[in-house]
Design an enzyme around this catalytic site. Structure first.
Site, PDB file in Angstrom:
ATOM      1  CB  THR A 141      22.806  32.080  42.476  1.00  0.00           C
ATOM      2  OG1 THR A 141      21.567  31.310  42.555  1.00  0.00           O
ATOM      3  CG2 THR A 141      22.850  33.030  41.375  1.00  0.00           C
ATOM      4  CG  ASP A 143      18.379  30.499  42.673  1.00  0.00           C
ATOM      5  OD1 ASP A 143      18.086  29.127  42.721  1.00  0.00           O
ATOM      6  OD2 ASP A 143      18.096  31.393  43.636  1.00  0.00           O
TER       7      ASP A 143
HETATM    8  O1  F6P Z   1      18.782  31.037  46.016  1.00  0.00           O
HETATM    9  C1  F6P Z   1      19.308  29.670  46.121  1.00  0.00           C
HETATM   10  C2  F6P Z   1      18.149  28.997  46.601  1.00  0.00           C
HETATM   11  O2  F6P Z   1      18.701  27.571  46.902  1.00  0.00           O
HETATM   12  C3  F6P Z   1      17.123  28.945  46.110  1.00  0.00           C
HETATM   13  O3  F6P Z   1      16.696  28.174  44.735  1.00  0.00           O
HETATM   14  C4  F6P Z   1      15.933  28.406  47.119  1.00  0.00           C
HETATM   15  O4  F6P Z   1      14.601  28.987  46.832  1.00  0.00           O
HETATM   16  C5  F6P Z   1      16.499  29.167  48.396  1.00  0.00           C
HETATM   17  O5  F6P Z   1      17.830  29.383  48.087  1.00  0.00           O
HETATM   18  C6  F6P Z   1      16.275  28.107  49.608  1.00  0.00           C
HETATM   19  O6  F6P Z   1      16.782  28.786  50.674  1.00  0.00           O
HETATM   20  P1  F6P Z   1      17.141  27.870  51.989  1.00  0.00           P
HETATM   21  O7  F6P Z   1      18.428  27.322  51.704  1.00  0.00           O
HETATM   22  O8  F6P Z   1      17.171  29.108  53.202  1.00  0.00           O
HETATM   23  O9  F6P Z   1      16.313  27.077  52.157  1.00  0.00           O
END
Ligand code: F6P
Length: 364
Positions: A141, A143
């Site tokens: 991730t 994150d």
């Molecule tokens: O967990 C990874 C991430 O990019 C986060 O940082 C972000 O909040 C989320 O996924 C965004 O999700 P999506 O791709 O569903 O918009």
């Protein structure tokens, strides 16, 4: 070495990130070289639910080390224990489809499964371990918020991308004497904003872990303006929020096990700063750019080391575990221990003190 482990499935779940292909390559090359068959499952758990598998040959995983994204596809909406299916009236109903998944796993003749993902994917894996599937998890991730590991692959690349963006807005901020607020991803953890902010010398870093007071942020901008530094760069984690109020929500994805998508803090901060200070302010949302591109050398090395460690766990029959790094060493912990948890920045994290001492405000 395991003689019985003949067919190994592999899937990538959750949001994509740089380094996924590097891990797929490491696991698959080690397995194929050891006369095991590798089965790629398409689009994460969705492929397990819908029975979409394909054999990965050596040439499928050769030449993908530097490629971003995932050759298998991914999905962040398909936890087999809580799978959302349309109810025919425009909404979703939640089902436990683990029996179906076990059936597909058995039909495909899989002996084990490598699941590469973040907390949501590990939560799905924990549910399948309960049903007797032989699973090894891998921590990905941008994150960096997976419990039990001090680093996830993908994070370093995202930090480099975010730091580069912060560096680039310096020029316009400086030329136009502006306040530039750059919103970075990271959900409920501020690792990405903190690391990118420090790397680019941001003047203010706003984190989900430290509630901000907008008047303190405004004072910092005014101080810099009066002190001759005619601009301010603010790195804002998307989960940052003012004291006493909730996080900014951009959208609710009804059929996702984790439906909240954060967003909006940069616009809020830029608008409030402009009102409070009269300084020209702009909000920039970096978004999915942070998940793209070729992995950094660090992420390639980490992904390869993690991938090989996963293969060793498989071969020694140590299932139900996720590969992690602790105190610089690659090891593993039970998947159930990391599922459904978020690793946020501790209040006494040394980098926060270092940043404060070098003039960065956290808005508190
Ligand atoms: O967990 C990874 C991430 O990019 C986060 O940082 C972000 O909040 C989320 O996924 C965004 O999700 P999506 O791709 O569903 O918009």
């Amino acid at each position: 070495m395991s003689e019985t482990l003949k067919r190994i499935g592999i899937l990538t779940g959750g949001g994509d990130c740089p380094g996924l292909n590097a891990v797929i390559r490491a696991v698959a090359k080690a397995a194929i070289g050891d006369q095991r068959q590798v089965i790629g499952i398409e689009d994460g758990y969705l492929g397990l639910i819908e029975n979409r598998f394909r054999v990965l040959e050596y040439l499928d995983v050769s030449g993908i080390l530097t490629r971003g994204g995932t050759i298998l596809g991914s999905c962040n909406k398909a936890n087999p224990s809580h799978y959302a299916v349309p109810d025919g009236q425009g909404h979703w109903t939640i089902r436990d489809v683990r029996d179906q998944v076990v059936e597909h796993y058995q039909q495909a003749g899989l002996d084990a499964l490598v699941v590469i993902g973040g907390d949501g994917t590990m939560s799905g894996a924990a549910g399948l371990v309960q049903r007797g599937l032989n699973i090894v998890g891998m921590p990905k991730t941008i994150d960096n918020d997976l419990w039990g590991t001090e680093i996830t692959f993908g994070h370093d690349t995202a930090v480099a991308t975010a730091a580069d963006a912060l560096d680039k807005v310096h020029t316009t901020a400086s030329s136009h004497h502006r306040v530039m607020v750059v919103e970075l991803m990271g959900r409920y953890a501020g690792w990405l904003a903190l690391h990118a902010g420090v790397a680019s010398g941001a003047d203010v870093i706003l984190l989900p872990e430290i509630d901000f007071d907008i008047s303190k942020v405004a004072d910092k901008c005014l101080d810099r303006s009066r002190g001759g530094r005619g601009f301010t760069i603010i790195a804002a984690g998307e989960g940052a929020k003012p004291a006493g109020s909730g996080q900014f929500v951009d959208r609710v994805v009804e059929n996702s096990p984790d439906p909240i998508r954060l967003g909006g803090v940069a616009k809020h901060v830029a608008d409030r700063i402009e009102k409070l200070t009269d300084l020209d302010s702009r909000a920039i949302v970096l978004g999915h750019v942070q998940r793209g591109g070729t992995p950094t050398a660090y992420d390639r090395v980490l992904a390869t080391s993690f991938g090989y460690h996963a293969f060793e766990l498989l071969m020694s029959g140590r299932f139900g575990r996720v590969v992690v790094q602790q105190a610089g060493e690659i090891t593993s912990v039970p998947i159930a221990e990391v599922a459904d948890k978020v690793r946020t920045i501790p209040r006494d994290y040394p980098l926060i003190s270092a940043a404060r001492k070098t003039g960065t405000s956290f808005g508190d």
